[in-house]
Motif scaffolding. Structure first.
Motif, PDB file in Angstrom:
ATOM      1  N   PRO A 195       1.009   5.673   3.789  1.00 26.63           N
ATOM      2  CA  PRO A 195      -0.330   5.351   3.172  1.00 26.63           C
ATOM      3  C   PRO A 195      -1.361   6.373   3.375  1.00 26.63           C
ATOM      4  CG  PRO A 195       0.010   3.992   5.184  1.00 26.63           C
ATOM      5  CD  PRO A 195       1.257   4.755   4.836  1.00 26.63           C
TER       6      PRO A 195
ATOM      7  N   VAL B 139       4.213   0.005   8.618  1.00 25.81           N
ATOM      8  CA  VAL B 139       3.783   1.201   8.127  1.00 25.81           C
ATOM      9  C   VAL B 139       5.036   2.137   8.110  1.00 25.81           C
ATOM     10  CG1 VAL B 139       2.249   3.170   8.051  1.00 25.81           C
ATOM     11  CG2 VAL B 139       1.636   1.050   8.340  1.00 25.81           C
TER      12      VAL B 139
ATOM     13  N   CYS C 140       3.494  -0.782   3.814  1.00 26.74           N
ATOM     14  CA  CYS C 140       2.893   0.489   3.510  1.00 26.74           C
ATOM     15  C   CYS C 140       3.791   1.613   3.667  1.00 26.74           C
ATOM     16  CB  CYS C 140       1.736   0.666   4.474  1.00 26.74           C
ATOM     17  SG  CYS C 140       0.794  -0.799   4.712  1.00 26.74           S
TER      18      CYS C 140
ATOM     19  N   ILE D 134      -6.105  -0.748  -0.711  1.00 28.12           N
ATOM     20  CA  ILE D 134      -5.925  -1.906   0.398  1.00 28.12           C
ATOM     21  C   ILE D 134      -6.354  -3.321   0.281  1.00 28.12           C
ATOM     22  CG2 ILE D 134      -6.423  -2.330   2.981  1.00 28.12           C
ATOM     23  CD1 ILE D 134      -6.136   0.767   3.405  1.00 28.12           C
TER      24      ILE D 134
ATOM     25  N   VAL E  72       1.051  -1.182  -0.034  1.00 29.58           N
ATOM     26  CA  VAL E  72      -0.018  -0.077  -0.072  1.00 29.58           C
ATOM     27  C   VAL E  72       1.080   1.262  -0.079  1.00 29.58           C
ATOM     28  CG1 VAL E  72      -1.815   1.401   1.161  1.00 29.58           C
ATOM     29  CG2 VAL E  72      -1.808  -1.052   1.107  1.00 29.58           C
TER      30      VAL E  72
END
Length: 225
Positions: free
Chosen positions: A173, A202, A170, A157, A92
């Motif tokens: 994102p 992330v 990610c 996603i 992502v």
């Protein structure tokens, strides 16, 4: 099964030559367990994106070892790595990279075509169920360019989940989203961890976002603090 690590990085070093040697990553080691929601933060230029590029197997020019789902990635061929990226890693990005010439449903299905695990019919069903889970099944027949920025990120996603990856990686994102859509994306990630036992990593500048994750890995000057 619960605590089997999804990702293990051991002594990751990365240097550029410009023209002198510049060390970008200096012996990064950490692991992330199944079902963990983890963020990597740090100032611009600290090496976050470089690290993510290595962890996602896109960059193979580094020293150290990387394991994904207990499998060593180092020294694999490009073909083998492409297989791992498609089967085991969901991506992502800050920009959703949806294909405008396809419908929302088809965009979600696309990575599934590369993997020959499902028939097109099964893929379509799976994609629709994912859109449903994210509350956007009503958009399934719309073309990608017809949906809003926040919706596009939710479609991205769903797409990242189609091959049931071991880990979602990610990169900023929520970088292009307002606070309402950022909150929606956070809640989706939380639900993926909770309902599917997904591992989520992330890279983010957003402190409010990272504070709510299970664990924050803070980087400074190519090292983990």
């Amino acid at each position: 099964m619960e605590n089997k690590p999804s990702l293990v990085a051991t002594g990751i070093y990365k240097s550029f030559y410009d023209p002198a040697k510049v060390d970008i990553l200096k012996g990064i080691s950490f692991s992330i367990n199944r079902g963990e929601f983890c963020s990597i933060t740090g100032k611009s230029g600290c090496g976050k994106s470089t690290l993510l590029y290595i962890l996602s197997t896109m960059d193979t020019d580094y020293k150290g070892e990387l394991f994904i789902d207990s499998e060593l990635m180092t020294n694999k061929s490009e073909k083998e790595l492409a297989f791992v990226r498609n089967e085991k890693i969901g991506f992502v990005f800050q920009f959703h990279y949806l294909l405008n010439e396809f419908s929302v449903l088809k965009n979600v299905m696309l990575p599934g075509f590369k993997s020959s695990k499902h028939t097109e019919e099964e893929l379509e069903h799976k994609a629709y169920e994912l859109l449903k889970k994210l509350g956007i099944e009503k958009l399934s027949s719309k073309m990608a360019y017809q949906v809003s920025g926040g919706e596009k990120q939710r479609v991205a996603i769903a797409r990242s989940m189609i091959n049931d990856p071991v880990i979602l990686m990610c990169d900023e994102p929520t970088g292009n989203l307002d606070s309402k859509n950022t909150e929606i994306v956070f809640e989706i990630f939380k639900e993926l961890v909770h309902a599917f036992n997904k591992t989520i990593l992330v890279v983010t500048h957003d402190e409010n976002f990272s504070k709510k994750t299970h664990r924050i890995i803070t980087m400074r000057d190519g090292s983990i603090m």
